[in-house]
Motif scaffolding. Structure first.
Motif, PDB file in Angstrom:
ATOM      1  N   UNK A 248       0.670  -1.109  -0.012  1.00 30.86           N
ATOM      2  CA  UNK A 248       0.111   0.064   0.183  1.00 30.86           C
ATOM      3  C   UNK A 248       0.823   1.415   0.093  1.00 30.86           C
ATOM      4  N   UNK A 249       1.964   1.046   0.611  1.00 34.39           N
ATOM      5  CA  UNK A 249       2.755   2.333   0.855  1.00 34.39           C
ATOM      6  C   UNK A 249       3.423   2.817  -0.486  1.00 34.39           C
ATOM      7  N   UNK A 250       3.547   1.493  -1.362  1.00 39.86           N
ATOM      8  CA  UNK A 250       4.295   1.806  -2.793  1.00 39.86           C
ATOM      9  C   UNK A 250       3.188   2.592  -3.599  1.00 39.86           C
ATOM     10  N   UNK A 251       1.839   2.429  -3.378  1.00 39.35           N
ATOM     11  CA  UNK A 251       0.934   3.096  -4.640  1.00 39.35           C
ATOM     12  C   UNK A 251       0.558   4.519  -3.694  1.00 39.35           C
ATOM     13  N   UNK A 252       0.420   4.433  -2.395  1.00 37.64           N
ATOM     14  CA  UNK A 252      -0.156   5.673  -1.781  1.00 37.64           C
ATOM     15  C   UNK A 252       0.885   6.542  -0.964  1.00 37.64           C
ATOM     16  N   UNK A 253       1.914   5.982  -0.764  1.00 33.59           N
ATOM     17  CA  UNK A 253       3.019   6.728   0.275  1.00 33.59           C
ATOM     18  C   UNK A 253       2.748   6.577   1.660  1.00 33.59           C
ATOM     19  N   UNK A 254       3.826   6.638   2.414  1.00 35.30           N
ATOM     20  CA  UNK A 254       3.554   6.256   3.782  1.00 35.30           C
ATOM     21  C   UNK A 254       2.783   7.509   4.545  1.00 35.30           C
ATOM     22  N   UNK A 255       2.644   8.618   4.076  1.00 31.96           N
ATOM     23  CA  UNK A 255       1.754   9.667   4.704  1.00 31.96           C
ATOM     24  C   UNK A 255       0.346   9.405   4.854  1.00 31.96           C
ATOM     25  N   UNK A 256      -0.039   8.393   3.910  1.00 31.43           N
ATOM     26  CA  UNK A 256      -1.531   8.317   3.686  1.00 31.43           C
ATOM     27  C   UNK A 256      -2.100   7.220   4.183  1.00 31.43           C
ATOM     28  N   UNK A 257      -0.992   6.302   4.523  1.00 28.90           N
ATOM     29  CA  UNK A 257      -1.544   4.726   4.834  1.00 28.90           C
ATOM     30  C   UNK A 257      -1.071   4.689   6.294  1.00 28.90           C
TER      31      UNK A 257
END
Length: 308
Positions: free
Chosen positions: A110-119
């Motif tokens: 999920x962080x690959x797609x959305x980035x750490x800040x949003x997950x």
């Protein structure tokens, strides 16, 4: 707040229903007979405090999530990558994604797609099952730990999500080390889920069967060795009281067993294969976990994925 639940089965459906009852606008994304039943009669929840039914926006179209402020990401781990790919172009730039999935590999995807800040990640300790299409039953165990993958940078948003859950009557706490918490839960799942699914037994039946109990004990030892070698602080209390704690869920059918009975793909890779592959890379003996893993792959007809 507009909340989207993608994969509104047992866990997602229960959380979404509690949030809907608390007054939030909830969009439930599901499919098949479960979706049909919810469209016809709403979502019925049976829990220790009583039963209730919620109406809502029930759909199979992820496009309906384009205005969601928060996404509860509760699809099977086998569908994580494909679902994330569909969601990315639809969501608002500031939409938050909370995964309540099993395992620890979903966060990486999920962080690959959305980035750490949003997950954000959540560990759900929940005895819940899809009793029938449109009907969810929750019993006894019910608590959540939620935290930001961006750690301190996402603390304020994580606290807001925790508050949402608490207001909805869900027992919830914030964790500043959520991946450690997820690892501790992974160990529980990796011990009971594969054995339960392979043998079609509940947690209690594993505890009461001498052979299965021994397999569980050896699986626990292997999982702890892998986590420790990766630098994960495994709680000693969890190890010492592992099978005592499991007594509280002795009547529980694991999620993997529920998926097998429903004819769905089981989360073999997230709840078993992940540890087998990590152990192999580290040179740690995983003979028990590997044996169970191979048997599950063969059961699902995936023997072409066997490790050498």
């Amino acid at each position: 707040m507009i909340i989207g639940v993608i994969g509104a089965g047992a866990v997602g459906g229960y959380c979404g229903a509690m949030l809907k009852r608390a007054g939030h606008d909830v969009i439930f994304v599901a499919r098949g007979k479960h979706l049909d039943a919810m469209k016809e009669q709403g979502l019925l929840i049976h829990c220790d405090s009583g039963s209730f039914r919620v109406d809502g926006h029930f759909t199979n179209d992820v496009q309906d999530l384009n205005q969601a402020d928060l996404i509860l990401f509760t699809v099977s781990s086998t569908d994580t990558r494909a679902t994330a790919e569909k969601l990315l172009p639809l969501l608002k730039a500031d939409s938050m994604i909370l995964t309540l999935q099993n395992g620890v590999d979903n966060e990486e995807m999920l962080t690959e797609w959305f980035g750490k800040a949003r997950v954000f990640s959540g560990a759900a300790y929940l005895n819940v099952s899809l009793e029938a299409p449109g009907v969810i039953r929750q019993q006894q165990l019910q608590s959540f730990m939620i935290g930001s993958l961006a750690e301190e940078a996402g603390k304020e948003q994580a606290e807001m999500i925790v508050h949402l859950f608490q207001q909805a009557g869900l027992e919830c706490q914030i964790s500043m080390c959520i991946l450690e918490e997820k690892w501790n839960k992974l160990i529980i799942n990796a011990v009971f889920n594969p054995i339960s699914a392979l043998n079609s037994v509940t947690v209690g039946e594993i505890l009461d069967n001498e052979k299965l109990r021994k397999t569980a004990e050896r699986s626990l030892a292997e999982a702890v060795k892998i986590g420790t070698a990766l630098g994960i602080p495994i709680r000693q209390e969890l190890i010492d009281r592992f099978f005592i704690i499991a007594e509280s869920a002795r009547h529980h059918k694991t999620s993997m067993l529920q998926h097998r009975e429903q004819g769905k793909k089981m989360e073999i890779e997230s709840l078993c294969g992940y540890l087998v592959h990590k152990g192999r890379a580290l040179g740690i003996d995983t003979s028990v976990l590997s044996s169970t893993y191979q048997a599950l792959l063969l059961y699902e007809g995936n023997d072409e994925n066997e490790i050498s």
